[in-house]
Design a protein around this motif. Structure first.
Motif, mmCIF file in Angstrom:
data_model
loop_
_atom_site.group_PDB
_atom_site.id
_atom_site.type_symbol
_atom_site.label_atom_id
_atom_site.label_comp_id
_atom_site.label_asym_id
_atom_site.label_seq_id
_atom_site.Cartn_x
_atom_site.Cartn_y
_atom_site.Cartn_z
ATOM 1 N N ARG A 29 0.768 -1.257 0.151
ATOM 2 C CA ARG A 29 0.090 0.025 0.031
ATOM 3 C C ARG A 29 0.952 1.178 0.086
ATOM 4 O O ARG A 29 0.555 2.192 -0.651
ATOM 5 C CB ARG A 29 -0.928 -0.127 1.366
ATOM 6 N N ASN A 30 2.047 1.336 0.651
ATOM 7 C CA ASN A 30 2.983 2.326 0.743
ATOM 8 C C ASN A 30 3.319 2.384 -0.543
ATOM 9 O O ASN A 30 3.525 3.721 -0.882
ATOM 10 C CB ASN A 30 3.969 2.000 1.648
ATOM 11 N N ALA A 31 3.776 1.403 -1.158
ATOM 12 C CA ALA A 31 4.364 1.721 -2.766
ATOM 13 C C ALA A 31 3.399 2.267 -3.595
ATOM 14 O O ALA A 31 3.725 2.956 -4.613
ATOM 15 C CB ALA A 31 4.968 0.098 -3.187
ATOM 16 N N LEU A 32 2.250 1.815 -3.373
ATOM 17 C CA LEU A 32 1.249 2.347 -4.322
ATOM 18 C C LEU A 32 0.976 3.765 -4.139
ATOM 19 O O LEU A 32 0.793 4.611 -5.034
ATOM 20 C CB LEU A 32 -0.144 1.471 -3.839
ATOM 21 N N ARG A 33 0.820 4.181 -2.940
ATOM 22 C CA ARG A 33 0.711 5.544 -2.606
ATOM 23 C C ARG A 33 1.943 6.235 -3.090
ATOM 24 O O ARG A 33 1.718 7.486 -3.690
ATOM 25 C CB ARG A 33 0.798 5.675 -1.131
ATOM 26 N N LYS A 34 3.153 5.880 -2.935
ATOM 27 C CA LYS A 34 4.419 6.445 -3.520
ATOM 28 C C LYS A 34 4.198 6.598 -5.198
ATOM 29 O O LYS A 34 4.545 7.697 -5.679
ATOM 30 C CB LYS A 34 5.597 5.652 -3.343
ATOM 31 N N LEU A 35 3.804 5.715 -5.721
ATOM 32 C CA LEU A 35 3.725 5.463 -7.266
ATOM 33 C C LEU A 35 2.399 6.582 -7.793
ATOM 34 O O LEU A 35 2.774 7.378 -8.627
ATOM 35 C CB LEU A 35 3.434 4.199 -7.783
ATOM 36 N N ARG A 36 1.446 6.478 -6.973
ATOM 37 C CA ARG A 36 0.336 7.411 -7.384
ATOM 38 C C ARG A 36 0.694 8.932 -6.952
ATOM 39 O O ARG A 36 0.295 9.936 -7.983
ATOM 40 C CB ARG A 36 -0.804 6.947 -6.608
ATOM 41 N N ALA A 37 1.520 9.230 -6.377
ATOM 42 C CA ALA A 37 2.007 10.609 -6.019
ATOM 43 C C ALA A 37 3.067 11.161 -6.777
ATOM 44 O O ALA A 37 3.218 12.172 -6.990
ATOM 45 C CB ALA A 37 2.590 10.781 -4.510
ATOM 46 N N GLU A 38 3.683 10.087 -7.574
ATOM 47 C CA GLU A 38 4.793 10.428 -8.496
ATOM 48 C C GLU A 38 4.346 11.301 -9.836
ATOM 49 O O GLU A 38 3.104 10.919 -10.338
ATOM 50 C CB GLU A 38 5.221 9.147 -9.121
ATOM 51 N N GLU A 39 4.965 12.420 -9.736
ATOM 52 C CA GLU A 39 4.558 13.267 -11.074
ATOM 53 C C GLU A 39 5.259 13.147 -12.273
ATOM 54 O O GLU A 39 4.843 13.374 -13.710
ATOM 55 C CB GLU A 39 4.803 14.780 -10.648
ATOM 56 N N GLN A 79 -3.099 5.295 -15.130
ATOM 57 C CA GLN A 79 -2.640 6.729 -14.395
ATOM 58 C C GLN A 79 -1.065 6.970 -15.102
ATOM 59 O O GLN A 79 -1.055 8.045 -15.339
ATOM 60 C CB GLN A 79 -2.567 6.475 -13.216
ATOM 61 N N ILE A 80 -0.460 6.168 -15.261
ATOM 62 C CA ILE A 80 1.015 6.274 -15.626
ATOM 63 C C ILE A 80 0.965 6.653 -17.145
ATOM 64 O O ILE A 80 1.471 7.510 -17.793
ATOM 65 C CB ILE A 80 1.932 4.987 -15.512
ATOM 66 N N ALA A 81 -0.223 5.981 -17.830
ATOM 67 C CA ALA A 81 -0.384 6.453 -19.283
ATOM 68 C C ALA A 81 -0.700 7.891 -19.525
ATOM 69 O O ALA A 81 -0.363 8.523 -20.467
ATOM 70 C CB ALA A 81 -1.305 5.315 -20.100
#
Length: 83
Positions: A29-39, A79-81
């Protein structure tokens, strides 16, 4: 309280497994949060395979449901796309 030696052992083992599963789930979950916050798209693309690997591992071990894993991976890739 348990009456048999094997039941006592099972209780100890269940607690150890529960704590391990909880740790792995929280780490994911922490890794997901970090990835979602990535700009930055490049940084997100390099982080994506490790997060997907974590998700797949948890789904394989039945810590999370396989459909939930598929939904998470789909949303992340979308989201990444869009970055």
């Amino acid at each position: 309280m348990a009456n048999h030696k094997s039941a006592l052992k099972r209780i100890r083992r269940n607690e150890a497994v529960r704590l391990r599963n909880k740790y792995q789930h929280k780490t994911m979950r922490n890794a997901l949060r970090k990835l979602r916050a990535e700009e930055d798209k490049k940084a997100a693309e390099t982080l994506y395979p490790t997060v997907v690997s974590m998700i797949d591992r948890l789904a394989k071990r039945n810590i999370i449901h396989s459909n939930k894993a598929a939904n998470l991976k789909s949303k992340l890739s979308k989201q990444i796309a869009s970055l």
